[in-house]
Structure formats: structure tokens, C-alpha cells
Scaffold this motif. Structure first.
Motif, PDB file in Angstrom:
ATOM      1  N   THR A 113       0.828  -1.214   0.000  1.00 55.80           N
ATOM      2  CA  THR A 113       0.000   0.000   0.000  1.00 55.80           C
ATOM      3  C   THR A 113       0.860   1.261   0.000  1.00 55.80           C
ATOM      4  N   SER A 114       1.935   1.254   0.789  1.00 61.69           N
ATOM      5  CA  SER A 114       2.736   2.472   0.924  1.00 61.69           C
ATOM      6  C   SER A 114       3.353   2.883  -0.416  1.00 61.69           C
ATOM      7  N   HIS A 127      -2.421   5.988   8.248  1.00 65.18           N
ATOM      8  CA  HIS A 127      -1.236   5.193   8.588  1.00 65.18           C
ATOM      9  C   HIS A 127       0.001   6.084   8.607  1.00 65.18           C
ATOM     10  N   SER A 176       2.705   5.842   7.187  1.00 62.08           N
ATOM     11  CA  SER A 176       3.320   6.065   5.873  1.00 62.08           C
ATOM     12  C   SER A 176       2.676   7.262   5.169  1.00 62.08           C
ATOM     13  N   SER A 234      -8.493   6.621   4.933  1.00 60.47           N
ATOM     14  CA  SER A 234      -8.485   5.165   5.068  1.00 60.47           C
ATOM     15  C   SER A 234      -9.930   4.692   5.005  1.00 60.47           C
ATOM     16  N   SER A 264      -6.452   2.158  10.562  1.00 63.57           N
ATOM     17  CA  SER A 264      -5.541   1.151  11.096  1.00 63.57           C
ATOM     18  C   SER A 264      -5.485   1.136  12.639  1.00 63.57           C
ATOM     19  N   ASP A 279      -7.364   4.579   1.051  1.00 64.68           N
ATOM     20  CA  ASP A 279      -6.390   3.583   1.498  1.00 64.68           C
ATOM     21  C   ASP A 279      -7.202   2.356   1.933  1.00 64.68           C
ATOM     22  N   ALA A 317      -6.037  -0.651   2.687  1.00 62.26           N
ATOM     23  CA  ALA A 317      -5.208  -1.701   3.296  1.00 62.26           C
ATOM     24  C   ALA A 317      -5.988  -2.552   4.301  1.00 62.26           C
ATOM     25  N   LYS A 323      -2.543  -8.557   3.516  1.00 63.20           N
ATOM     26  CA  LYS A 323      -3.252  -8.422   4.796  1.00 63.20           C
ATOM     27  C   LYS A 323      -4.508  -9.285   4.731  1.00 63.20           C
TER      28      LYS A 323
HETATM   29  C1  LIG Z   1      -4.354   1.815   6.623  1.00 67.43           C
HETATM   30  C2  LIG Z   1      -2.974   1.345   6.262  1.00 67.43           C
HETATM   31  N1  LIG Z   1      -2.352   1.913   5.230  1.00 67.43           N
HETATM   32  C3  LIG Z   1      -1.122   1.518   4.839  1.00 67.43           C
HETATM   33  C4  LIG Z   1      -0.463   0.511   5.496  1.00 67.43           C
HETATM   34  C5  LIG Z   1       0.888   0.086   5.003  1.00 67.43           C
HETATM   35  O1  LIG Z   1       0.750  -1.107   4.316  1.00 67.43           O
HETATM   36  P1  LIG Z   1       1.987  -1.760   3.546  1.00 67.43           P
HETATM   37  O2  LIG Z   1       2.906  -2.276   4.591  1.00 67.43           O
HETATM   38  O3  LIG Z   1       1.375  -2.831   2.706  1.00 67.43           O
HETATM   39  O4  LIG Z   1       2.631  -0.696   2.762  1.00 67.43           O
HETATM   40  C6  LIG Z   1      -1.068  -0.123   6.575  1.00 67.43           C
HETATM   41  C7  LIG Z   1      -0.381  -1.206   7.286  1.00 67.43           C
HETATM   42  O5  LIG Z   1      -0.759  -1.651   8.339  1.00 67.43           O
HETATM   43  C8  LIG Z   1      -2.364   0.302   6.969  1.00 67.43           C
HETATM   44  O6  LIG Z   1      -2.996  -0.237   8.004  1.00 67.43           O
END
Ligand SMILES: Cc1ncc(COP(=O)(O)O)c(C=O)c1O
Length: 394
Positions: A87-88, A113, A115, A160, A164, A189, A191, A215
Motif C-alpha cells: 500500500t505504501s 497510517h 506512511s 483510510s 488502522s 487507502d 489496506a 493483509k
Molecule cells: C491503513 C494502512 N495503510 C497503509 C499501510 C501500510 O501497508 P503496507 O505495509 O502494505 O505498505 C497499513 C499497514 O498496516 C495500513 O494499516
């Protein structure tokens, strides 16, 4: 593929015989079937020579099926999807592909997140972009605040689908309507949502989306995807230049813009894409509705049980439709060290894997929570063991 049951999925995940695994929000386990698909593809490539017809044959059709399966599951066109590693990275591809000017604004929520926070700092450093963080994440406040912060300099809103830190399901569709009224695109997002519930991107009406395969989808580690809507594709100029893009060969006929030709760069691992496709097939054969129902039922059991533990407080919204498989707990007086210790004991003494998680957002900034990800492959006995473990250790 014939219909698969959750019981069959558990058998396909030998890990379920060893531990109660509640860390799918971090890394979901890849099933034996997914591993087999990856292994077969890599072995055939290596055995015949990856660039020979026989070697290539091992993945061409299955990779095409994987790409169309993912598109079908998200209800988008295949041309709108690119494969990524997580995702990042997918998010960087999108955000860096926009034409940022000094003074532009990037809007996100306080539940994004880490990131995304990092990305927003770099936008400031690189382009002088201002980030506006929406701190009030309760639906009506979030939507009201969103409407009030949009200006003619707002270039992108990032939300999101499921947050998360605390599992809150954000009102993405309503946010997209507000953003679009102001002519601003929205990036979701995904994820924490895709793979645990049906997600229809056309229904959510976003312009961009990013997600991970490793995930809730239970795909291989290092898989993800980028969605760019047809509406956004013609104006999307990637920061990194893919080898199928018009910028690679300026004199060649310009291929039709696709997310693939705008985001995928160079050689990638075909076997992982095939494995991701297998994970999508499994999710569809069980049924994302069925998985969501089971997750809701198991999460209800968990939350009800936590209600009997004195020191525990659930910080995940519990009203129907406001959360899904993530339940985050706080314990009175707990430091990060206390939480790390408890997580360790839950593993060692109760064969239960949960996460010690910083909360970077309101209502409890810089506090620590236990994040419990209840997936469809979990069962009631694992939830009960988790509750007994907490009761004993607290
Ligand atoms: C909402 C959200 N975005 C992004 C990420 C980052 O995911 P990735 O490690 O696949 O880049 C996470 C990871 O937990 C997440 O929960």
C-alpha cells in the motif's frame, strides 16, 4: 472454482492448528493453495527458462486471470488497476504522480497510517504543500470539517476506508461526494478493508485507491495494487517512469493510458501476482459477504467478552456499520512496555497473536492499544482463548 467453506480455509492454513492468529491487519497468512500457486509458477519459470515459451506460459494466463479477478472483486475495469508491492508504495505512486505546486493543500485524517504522514511531510519539503489533518473523525464532524477545509488549492483528499489504529470505518462515499462537489479528487487507502468485506470502488466513487494483498486478502507478502479511475487516467503523470509509458519512447505511438502503463515499472515477480490471483479466487469462492458476516459475529463475541474485563476499554466504534474486524483495546495505566509484555505473554502462554499498537490519533494520541484483527479464518474457540488469556494476565 467450486465454493469453499471457512473450515476448508482453516485447513488450508496449517498455522491455525498452532496459534490463534489475530494479526491479519499487519500480515495475513498466505494459505497453502496460495503458496502452491506461487511455487508452481516460479518452478516452471526456472525449470524451462523464464523467457522461453514454456516458462512464460506458466504465468501469462494465470497472471491475466489474477488481474481480472482483482478488478472484478473491486468492481473496476482492469485498465484502472496496476499491481504494486504494498500500500505504501502504491500510495507514493499516486501522490507523486499529481502536479503539486507550492501552496497546494493535501487533506487527510488523523487516523491515517504512519506512511501517509511521512508522505505528507515530504510533500511539504519537496513542493511546499500544506497538509490539513482532520482530527475529528466521528462521521458528522469529519464530513462537516472536510467541507469547511476545502479551498481552491486543495489537490487531494486521502482517507483510510478502515482506520488502522482503531478499526473505524470512515464515511468514504459521503466524503467523496463532498470532495467532488468542490472538484477535488479522493484517494482511498484500502489496506484494512479489502479481503474482509465486499468493497465496491465504483460505489465508493473514489478517484484513486491503494491496497495490499498481504493483509486481509491472505495473498503473498509483497503484493499490492493501485487504482486510477478512467476519469483521472488521462491527466496522471507518474513520477517514476514505467517502461510501457509514453515517456519511455517519445516517438512511439502513445498507448492508451492504463494504470498499468502509468505505474508498473520494469520486471516484477509474476509468481506473486499469480498467488494474489489465487487469494482473490479463494476470497470470492468463500464469499466476501460470508466472510464479513463471520467476522461480525466473532467480533461481537470478542467485544462482549471484553466488556467483562475490568481494566479493558474498547476504543473501536461498536455501532453497526462503523467498524469491521479490528477491535482495539486500551488498559488503564498501561505503558508501551506493559503492552509489549502482555502481547508477549499472550503468545507464549496462550498461543494467541495480537498487536501492541501506538495510537497516533485522537481520542488518545501517543497512547498504546492492543489491536486485535479478527479474520474469517478465526473461530470461536480462538476468541474464547484470547478472552481467557486477557482475563488471566490482567
Ligand atoms: C491503513 C494502512 N495503510 C497503509 C499501510 C501500510 O501497508 P503496507 O505495509 O502494505 O505498505 C497499513 C499497514 O498496516 C495500513 O494499516
Amino acid at each position: 472454482m467450486s465454493r469453499m467453506t471457512v473450515e476448508q480455509l482453516r485447513q488450508d492454513l496449517p498455522m491455525t492448528a498452532e496459534v490463534g492468529y489475530f494479526q491479519t491487519g499487519t500480515y495475513g497468512p498466505a494459505s497453502d493453495s496460495v503458496l502452491q500457486a506461487v511455487r508452481e509458477t516460479m518452478e516452471t519459470e526456472a525449470r524451462h527458462g523464464p523467457a522461453t515459451p514454456a516458462g512464460r506460459q506458466s504465468h501469462i494466463e494465470r497472471e491475466a486471470a489474477a488481474r481480472s479477478g482483482l478488478a472484478r472483486m473491486l468492481n473496476v475495469q482492469e485498465e484502472e488497476l496496476g499491481i504494486e508491492t504494498n500500500t505504501s508504495r502504491a500510495m507514493q505512486q499516486i501522490v507523486r504522480g499529481l502536479d503539486w505546486q507550492e501552496g497546494d493543500e493535501f487533506v487527510m485524517t488523523s487516523l491515517e497510517h504512519v506512511s501517509t504522514y511521512g508522505l505528507s511531510y515530504s510533500l511539504k519539503q519537496l513542493h511546499g504543500v500544506k497538509t490539513i489533518v482532520l482530527g475529528e473523525v466521528y462521521d458528522e464532524h469529519l464530513l462537516g470539517d472536510l467541507a469547511s477545509v476545502l479551498t481552491d488549492r486543495t489537490r487531494l483528499i486521502c482517507l483510510s476506508h478502515i482506520a488502522s489504529p482503531n478499526g473505524r470505518l470512515l464515511p468514504c462515499k459521503q466524503a467523496a461526494a463532498i470532495a467532488h462537489d468542490a472538484g477535488v479528487p479522493v484517494m482511498l487507502d484500502l489496506a484494512q478493508s479489502v479481503g474482509q468485506m465486499p468493497v465496491d470502488l465504483k460505489e465508493l466513487d473514489c478517484d484513486f485507491a491503494v491496497g495490499s494483498g498481504h493483509k486481509w486478502l491472505l495473498g503473498p507478502m509483497g503484493t499490492g495494487y493501485t487504482y486510477i479511475s478512467q476519469k483521472q487516467l488521462p491527466n496522471f503523470h507518474p513520477n517514476f517512469i514505467p517502461d510501457r509509458s509514453p515517456w519511455s519512447l517519445p516517438d512511439a505511438p502513445t498507448p492508451a493510458p492504463t494504470a498499468r502503463s502509468r505505474t508498473e515499472i520494469g520486471t516484477y515477480n509474476h509468481a506473486l501476482v499469480v498467488g494474489l490471483g489465487r487469494a482473490v479466487e479463494i476470497a470470492e469462492s468463500i464469499g466476501l459477504d460470508t466472510m464479513q458476516e463471520r467476522i461480525t459475529q466473532l467480533s461481537g463475541r470478542l467485544r462482549q467478552g471484553v466488556g467483562h474485563i475490568d481494566r479493558a476499554r474498547i476504543i473501536t466504534p461498536q455501532e453497526p456499520g462503523k467498524s469491521a474486524g479490528i477491535t482495539s483495546l486500551m488498559f488503564d495505566g498501561f505503558t508501551k512496555t506493559d503492552m509489549d509484555g502482555l502481547v508477549e505473554k499472550m503468545h507464549q502462554r496462550h498461543q494467541t497473536v495480537v498487536k501492541s499498537q501506538w495510537l497516533t490519533a485522537p481520542p488518545d494520541p501517543v497512547k498504546v492499544a492492543m489491536r486485535i484483527s479478527v479474520a474469517a479464518f478465526n473461530d470461536e474457540s480462538e476468541v474464547d482463548r484470547l478472552l481467557e488469556g486477557l482475563d488471566e494476565e490482567l
